[in-house]
Design a protein around this motif. Sequence first.
Motif, PDB file in Angstrom:
ATOM      1  N   UNK A   1      53.543  28.459   4.067  1.00 22.92           N
ATOM      2  CA  UNK A   1      52.154  28.020   4.121  1.00 22.92           C
ATOM      3  C   UNK A   1      52.017  26.810   5.043  1.00 22.92           C
ATOM      4  N   UNK A   2      50.913  26.780   5.804  1.00 22.68           N
ATOM      5  CA  UNK A   2      50.649  25.673   6.708  1.00 22.68           C
ATOM      6  C   UNK A   2      49.519  24.794   6.200  1.00 22.68           C
ATOM      7  N   UNK A   3      49.443  23.592   6.701  1.00 19.97           N
ATOM      8  CA  UNK A   3      48.433  22.650   6.218  1.00 19.97           C
ATOM      9  C   UNK A   3      47.009  23.082   6.548  1.00 19.97           C
ATOM     10  N   UNK A   4      46.858  23.920   7.565  1.00 18.30           N
ATOM     11  CA  UNK A   4      45.520  24.383   7.940  1.00 18.30           C
ATOM     12  C   UNK A   4      45.149  25.706   7.279  1.00 18.30           C
ATOM     13  N   UNK A   5      46.073  26.284   6.515  1.00 16.88           N
ATOM     14  CA  UNK A   5      45.796  27.563   5.869  1.00 16.88           C
ATOM     15  C   UNK A   5      44.759  27.399   4.758  1.00 16.88           C
ATOM     16  N   UNK A   6      43.976  28.446   4.571  1.00 19.35           N
ATOM     17  CA  UNK A   6      42.938  28.451   3.530  1.00 19.35           C
ATOM     18  C   UNK A   6      43.479  29.161   2.293  1.00 19.35           C
ATOM     19  N   UNK A   7      43.249  28.580   1.130  1.00 19.23           N
ATOM     20  CA  UNK A   7      43.745  29.155  -0.120  1.00 19.23           C
ATOM     21  C   UNK A   7      42.571  29.371  -1.068  1.00 19.23           C
ATOM     22  N   UNK A   8      42.382  30.627  -1.466  1.00 16.65           N
ATOM     23  CA  UNK A   8      41.282  30.992  -2.363  1.00 16.65           C
ATOM     24  C   UNK A   8      41.869  31.507  -3.676  1.00 16.65           C
ATOM     25  N   UNK A   9      41.354  31.006  -4.772  1.00 17.02           N
ATOM     26  CA  UNK A   9      41.803  31.426  -6.101  1.00 17.02           C
ATOM     27  C   UNK A   9      40.674  32.199  -6.775  1.00 17.02           C
ATOM     28  N   UNK A  10      40.966  33.438  -7.170  1.00 12.93           N
ATOM     29  CA  UNK A  10      39.991  34.267  -7.874  1.00 12.93           C
ATOM     30  C   UNK A  10      40.312  34.250  -9.366  1.00 12.93           C
ATOM     31  N   UNK A  11      39.315  33.932 -10.169  1.00 19.56           N
ATOM     32  CA  UNK A  11      39.508  33.846 -11.619  1.00 19.56           C
ATOM     33  C   UNK A  11      38.410  34.639 -12.315  1.00 19.56           C
ATOM     34  N   UNK A  12      38.801  35.398 -13.315  1.00 16.12           N
ATOM     35  CA  UNK A  12      37.819  36.147 -14.095  1.00 16.12           C
ATOM     36  C   UNK A  12      36.889  35.187 -14.823  1.00 16.12           C
ATOM     37  N   UNK A  13      35.588  35.462 -14.730  1.00 11.69           N
ATOM     38  CA  UNK A  13      34.589  34.634 -15.401  1.00 11.69           C
ATOM     39  C   UNK A  13      34.386  35.113 -16.845  1.00 11.69           C
ATOM     40  N   UNK A  14      34.227  34.189 -17.796  1.00  9.24           N
ATOM     41  CA  UNK A  14      34.210  32.730 -17.650  1.00  9.24           C
ATOM     42  C   UNK A  14      35.626  32.152 -17.626  1.00  9.24           C
ATOM     43  N   UNK A  15      35.790  31.024 -16.942  1.00 11.93           N
ATOM     44  CA  UNK A  15      37.092  30.370 -16.849  1.00 11.93           C
ATOM     45  C   UNK A  15      37.480  29.808 -18.218  1.00 11.93           C
ATOM     46  N   UNK A  16      38.720  30.054 -18.620  1.00 10.63           N
ATOM     47  CA  UNK A  16      39.221  29.574 -19.910  1.00 10.63           C
ATOM     48  C   UNK A  16      40.044  28.298 -19.715  1.00 10.63           C
ATOM     49  N   UNK A  17      40.437  27.699 -20.835  1.00  6.83           N
ATOM     50  CA  UNK A  17      41.282  26.513 -20.769  1.00  6.83           C
ATOM     51  C   UNK A  17      42.616  26.821 -20.113  1.00  6.83           C
ATOM     52  N   UNK A  18      43.167  27.997 -20.405  1.00  3.96           N
ATOM     53  CA  UNK A  18      44.429  28.397 -19.789  1.00  3.96           C
ATOM     54  C   UNK A  18      44.295  28.561 -18.286  1.00  3.96           C
ATOM     55  N   UNK A  19      43.154  29.111 -17.849  1.00  2.31           N
ATOM     56  CA  UNK A  19      42.892  29.241 -16.412  1.00  2.31           C
ATOM     57  C   UNK A  19      42.863  27.873 -15.744  1.00  2.31           C
ATOM     58  N   UNK A  20      42.186  26.927 -16.383  1.00  3.71           N
ATOM     59  CA  UNK A  20      42.047  25.588 -15.789  1.00  3.71           C
ATOM     60  C   UNK A  20      43.404  24.895 -15.678  1.00  3.71           C
ATOM     61  N   UNK A  21      44.243  25.076 -16.684  1.00  9.02           N
ATOM     62  CA  UNK A  21      45.571  24.455 -16.626  1.00  9.02           C
ATOM     63  C   UNK A  21      46.384  25.040 -15.473  1.00  9.02           C
ATOM     64  N   UNK A  22      46.280  26.353 -15.291  1.00 12.17           N
ATOM     65  CA  UNK A  22      47.007  26.995 -14.192  1.00 12.17           C
ATOM     66  C   UNK A  22      46.480  26.517 -12.840  1.00 12.17           C
ATOM     67  N   UNK A  23      45.164  26.433 -12.715  1.00  4.81           N
ATOM     68  CA  UNK A  23      44.553  25.978 -11.460  1.00  4.81           C
ATOM     69  C   UNK A  23      44.932  24.530 -11.175  1.00  4.81           C
ATOM     70  N   UNK A  24      44.901  23.688 -12.213  1.00  9.52           N
ATOM     71  CA  UNK A  24      45.277  22.280 -12.035  1.00  9.52           C
ATOM     72  C   UNK A  24      46.747  22.149 -11.653  1.00  9.52           C
ATOM     73  N   UNK A  25      47.593  23.000 -12.257  1.00  5.39           N
ATOM     74  CA  UNK A  25      49.014  22.971 -11.913  1.00  5.39           C
ATOM     75  C   UNK A  25      49.243  23.357 -10.466  1.00  5.39           C
TER      76      UNK A  25
END
Length: 214
Positions: free
Chosen positions: A24-48
């Motif tokens: 991965x490069x510093x200029x690369x774009x990173x998109x995270x797709x998460x099923x709605x609604x976001x759960x607490x477990x999702x947020x922990x994974x995203x924060x990690x």
Amino acid sequence: MKSYIFTVGIHEDFAVRRLVSTNVGRDDVIVVLVKSPITGGNRRAINGLSAVMSKMGLRDAVVKEIEVKDIFHVVDQVSEILKEVKDPLIVDISGGESKTLAIGTILAVAVNKRVGRIYLEEDEEVSFQIEDFRTAAEGLSSELLKVLSTVVANPGIRHEVIAEMTGKKLKTTMNVVGILKKKRLVYQKGRGDGIYPTKLGILISKLNQENNRK
């Protein structure tokens, strides 16, 4: 510059491995797709994931909630997101609790004719080119299949011989072979060398012959 698309559930380790393994490069774009609604477990994974990305000096990930009503609704939403990112794509559907989201993401990148690679980690890693998936799904015209089958049956064959065996003009044959090359079904080792089928080309030719026998 590359664009990454991850389906994320309650774990982010697969995404970190993919970023590292694909340089991965510093200029690369990173998109995270998460099923709605976001759960607490999702947020922990995203924060990690965000914490690791920050240490790597990467841009913040763009998080998109996806409503998973049905497969077509998912394809529609992901298609809109794809308008915001550039090829080549690196798509990893190893994370996320929704198979509908994963399949919808694959379909979206295929129908929008994007370029890149799709990854899936389970017991072992599996990956394939988006273009290969689209070629297999769309099928081929009878003209393309005729030339492809000739190459599969005669690896290393030259344009002139293909034209003779299929009853086509040489220029037409060269154009058809060019299309098959773009679809990654045949290849040449060097200019002027013979034409060989790829693994995908062999598979499509085989399946076509089997279907014709039914």
